[in-house]
Enzyme design. Structure first.
Site, PDB file in Angstrom:
ATOM      1  CE  LYS A 277     -30.463 -60.535  57.810  1.00 29.13           C
ATOM      2  NZ  LYS A 277     -29.000 -60.392  57.949  1.00 29.13           N
TER       3      LYS A 277
ATOM      4  NE  ARG B 232     -22.600 -59.165  59.367  1.00 27.47           N
ATOM      5  CZ  ARG B 232     -22.996 -60.313  59.908  1.00 27.47           C
ATOM      6  NH1 ARG B 232     -22.395 -60.772  60.994  1.00 27.47           N
ATOM      7  NH2 ARG B 232     -24.003 -60.995  59.397  1.00 27.47           N
TER       8      ARG B 232
ATOM      9  CG  PHE C 279     -37.512 -67.915  47.477  1.00 25.65           C
ATOM     10  CD1 PHE C 279     -36.658 -68.924  47.878  1.00 25.65           C
ATOM     11  CD2 PHE C 279     -37.219 -66.611  47.861  1.00 25.65           C
ATOM     12  CE1 PHE C 279     -35.535 -68.657  48.644  1.00 25.65           C
ATOM     13  CE2 PHE C 279     -36.100 -66.321  48.621  1.00 25.65           C
ATOM     14  CZ  PHE C 279     -35.247 -67.355  49.024  1.00 25.65           C
TER      15      PHE C 279
ATOM     16  CG  PHE D 183     -27.938 -64.346  62.731  1.00 27.61           C
ATOM     17  CD1 PHE D 183     -27.724 -65.135  61.613  1.00 27.61           C
ATOM     18  CD2 PHE D 183     -27.065 -64.477  63.796  1.00 27.61           C
ATOM     19  CE1 PHE D 183     -26.667 -66.037  61.565  1.00 27.61           C
ATOM     20  CE2 PHE D 183     -26.013 -65.368  63.763  1.00 27.61           C
ATOM     21  CZ  PHE D 183     -25.813 -66.151  62.648  1.00 27.61           C
TER      22      PHE D 183
ATOM     23  CE  LYS E 128     -26.056 -67.470  55.816  1.00 26.91           C
ATOM     24  NZ  LYS E 128     -26.156 -66.510  56.921  1.00 26.91           N
TER      25      LYS E 128
ATOM     26  CB  ALA F 238     -24.578 -62.197  63.829  1.00 24.84           C
TER      27      ALA F 238
ATOM     28  CD1 TRP G  21     -30.721 -64.615  43.682  1.00 27.28           C
ATOM     29  CD2 TRP G  21     -32.313 -65.483  42.373  1.00 27.28           C
ATOM     30  NE1 TRP G  21     -30.264 -65.833  43.224  1.00 27.28           N
ATOM     31  CE2 TRP G  21     -31.227 -66.390  42.414  1.00 27.28           C
ATOM     32  CE3 TRP G  21     -33.428 -65.818  41.604  1.00 27.28           C
ATOM     33  CZ2 TRP G  21     -31.220 -67.608  41.732  1.00 27.28           C
ATOM     34  CZ3 TRP G  21     -33.436 -67.026  40.922  1.00 27.28           C
ATOM     35  CH2 TRP G  21     -32.343 -67.905  40.983  1.00 27.28           C
TER      36      TRP G  21
ATOM     37  CB  THR H  99     -29.769 -61.412  47.801  1.00 24.01           C
ATOM     38  OG1 THR H  99     -28.847 -62.489  47.950  1.00 24.01           O
ATOM     39  CG2 THR H  99     -30.157 -61.298  46.335  1.00 24.01           C
TER      40      THR H  99
END
Length: 639
Positions: free
Chosen positions: A88, A112, A462, A374, A123, A343, A491, A90
């Site tokens: 998200k 954020r 992906f 999220f 993460k 979140a 990406w 990215t």
């Protein structure tokens, strides 16, 4: 046509395979942040430089640009994610680069600031990824300008004040407390500190000379009489330290047996972080900090930070943190990195102030992207029902980020685990799993449309995605009512890979703006508001309140907090409170085990299931890879 910022640049010599995030970030020389500031129209006295590549901007810009029309406002949400995340951040950065460097628009991105918890835990950072990142990513993911440390300092000062006040009240008489709180001057006169007047006003005492207080008024003034069992304010640390979840304090002999069981939260879970994110001005932040309720007196009175006399001191510690941090993307579009509320137990969005500033800076034909944490059932729902209520801002468009990987998981695919290889179901074409998982994305689309916002789905590409799977998702999204659904490859290609997405967002923003449809009215009871979220957004059949939750709700209603919005704290991995329920579950019971108050931030948060407010470290944390090259001084291994 609205021209883009003069600082934007297109990336060239994109490498395949795509290098690591930190390799890419360090291969691009950031533009001088002063140059970025000049390009977006900041005056020299409106920006404070923190080195060559980051700065803080002054809130006075809002007054200077108050007559400028706001730009287009886009919120970026997501599908219910896998533990790996669906890109998200990215996508938010890639879309920004597309709009600015490739489609010639003025664009600002508001994200954020990440906690050190995920950065060193499981993460990794949150600067984006691949060729769509905020740079310098090392500074973004680490201390930045110290905002999170300021929040920790303010939070822990308040926590210390609570226990200290209880200690002094337990060991001193009313007269002794009064003499120390209002010490006499040489001439025998006494004075109230300005913050004490707020306490007196609350008590209905309108005297301004301490010597005029009666014995009964002195007792009311000096004795908060906090019930230790009701204290909700905890200490914080910006580390995933699971062993601080429950601790005993006051064990030293100097505390004379005044022990208490409490615990730590991670710093971004502090109410002060939520206050920062929802404040609209320095004055507003001061009022919110003072109104924070830390517990209840033994006679049922809510005890605030201002009752403790500390609201002003907290504001002093936060005076720089309220200014958004200015950075840039790889392609030179400007970014505000500001606030990072947890979140789950908070609203999980970047700050109101950053969005307000960005909308003025881009002007009428510009675009502001703001990211919601999220899945859309959490961050985007709270963006509408909490953040937009606080700011009064109306979004033009919502982007929902999805991946075929997440759709397969929701369609019945095997568990996706961080650090483990993907099962073959995710690396081979499987149209049935994708179709089965579309129920989750359809729910997010319909929920978001119900708020009155057009939806553009960004399908984040992906390497294992096939053409047939991609087409299935795009067709299904349009059938489900999305304004558009677009494959994005930012990406691997930077902004160029998101140009079709950018064009779709521009078209969506040209639609007439609709009034927001909130999930509930503030005048409804707390139970009615919780039920509205559970039934209309999550599709629960019923809500089950524990006795403790019912008792808290009754207390908050009687104390005058029943008109606040609700911020449901639940797992991010399911529409329900059970992380194992994938897809789009219905007719389940949502269990509310506790309800807590964030009076300063301005919401009530019901807790579903076991929600940890300080995560733990995994067996192999991310810090194994992080080091400093002593030859170059560069950070390596940060992701």
């Amino acid at each position: 046509m609205n021209s883009c910022w003069k600082t934007v640049r297109k990336l060239d010599k994109l490498k395949k395979p795509v290098p690591s995030d930190i390799e890419i970030a360090q291969s691009v020389e950031p533009l001088s942040i002063k140059e970025i500031g000049d390009a977006i129209g900041l005056k020299h006295d409106e920006i404070d430089l923190y080195g060559p590549s980051k700065a803080k901007v002054h809130l006075s810009i809002l007054e200077r640009l108050k007559d400028r029309e706001d730009g287009n406002y886009i919120v970026v949400g997501g599908i219910t994610p896998t533990p790996l995340g669906e890109g998200k951040s990215t996508t938010t950065v890639g879309l920004s680069q597309s709009l600015g460097a490739h489609l010639g628009k003025k664009v600002f991105t508001c994200v954020r600031q990440p906690s050190q918890g995920p950065t060193f835990g499981i993460k990794g950072g949150a600067a984006g990824g691949g060729y769509s990142q905020v740079i310098p990513m090392e500074e973004f993911n680490l201390h930045l300008t110290g905002d999170i440390h300021a929040i920790g300092a303010a939070n822990n000062l308040l926590a210390a004040a609570i226990d200290t006040r209880m200690f002094h009240e337990a060991t001193q008489s009313d007269d002794a407390l009064f003499r120390r709180l209002c010490p006499p001057n040489k001439d025998g006169s006494r004075r109230f500190a300005p913050v004490m007047l707020r306490r007196l006003e609350k008590l209905g005492i309108h005297k301004r000379d301490p010597n005029e207080l009666t014995a009964e008024e002195r007792s009311k003034f000096v004795r908060l009489d906090i019930d230790p069992e009701t204290i909700t304010f905890r200490r914080v640390v910006d580390v995933n330290d699971r062993f601080l979840r429950k601790i005993t304090i006051g064990q030293s002999d100097t505390e004379k047996g005044h022990e208490r069981v409490t615990g730590f939260d991670i710093t971004v879970a502090s109410e002060i972080m939520a206050v920062l994110a929802l404040s609209s001005s320095l004055r507003d932040m001061r009022e919110r900090l003072g109104k924070m309720v830390i517990g209840t007196s033994r006679n049922g009175e809510p005890i605030t930070a201002d009752d403790l006399g500390i609201g002003g001191a907290l504001t002093v510690l936060m005076k720089d943190a309220i200014m958004p941090n200015l950075m840039q993307t790889l392609e030179g579009t400007p970014v505000f990195v500001h606030a990072g509320p947890f979140a789950n137990i908070a609203h999980g969005n970047s700050s109101v102030i950053a969005d307000m500033l960005a909308l003025k800076l881009v002007g009428k034909d510009g675009y502001v992207l703001t990211e919601a944490g999220f899945g859309a059932d959490i961050g985007l729902e709270k963006f509408i029902n909490i953040k937009c209520r606080a700011s009064g801002l109306l979004p033009n468009c919502a982007v929902i980020v999805a991946t075929i990987r997440a759709l397969k998981m929701h369609g019945g695919g095997p568990q996706v685990t961080a650090g483990a290889p993907l099962p073959h179901e995710y690396t081979q074409e499987n149209l049935q799993l994708v179709e089965n998982g579309m129920c989750n994305l359809r729910r997010h689309i319909s929920n978001t449309k119900a708020f009155g916002i057009p939806v553009v789905v960004a399908l984040n590409k992906f390497q294992y995605d096939t053409d047939a799977e991609i087409q299935l998702v795009i067709n299904s999204c349009k059938e489900a009512g999305a304004f558009d659904a677009v494959l994005a490859d930012h990406w691997a290609q930077g902004g160029q890979g998101a140009t079709e997405l950018g064009e779709a967002v521009i078209r969506a923003c040209q639609l007439a703006k609709s009034p927001l449809h909130f999930s509930y009215r503030l005048e409804e009871s707390l139970i009615e508001k919780i039920n509205a979220i559970a039934r209309n957004v999550y599709k629960a059949k019923d809500v089950e309140f524990s006795e403790e939750a019912k008792k808290k709700i009754d207390r908050y209603q009687s104390q005058g907090f029943g008109n606040l919005p609700v911020c449901v704290a639940k797992t991010q991995y399911s529409f329900s409170a059970d992380a194992s329920l994938k897809g789009a579950p219905e007719n389940f019971t949502l269990p509310i085990r506790d309800v807590r108050l964030s009076a300063g931030a301005g919401f009530i948060y019901p807790l579903c299931g076991e929600m940890q407010t300080i995560p733990g470290l995994p067996t192999r944390p991310a810090y194994y890879e992080i080091d400093l090259d002593p030859e170059t001084g560069k950070i390596v291994g940060l992701s």
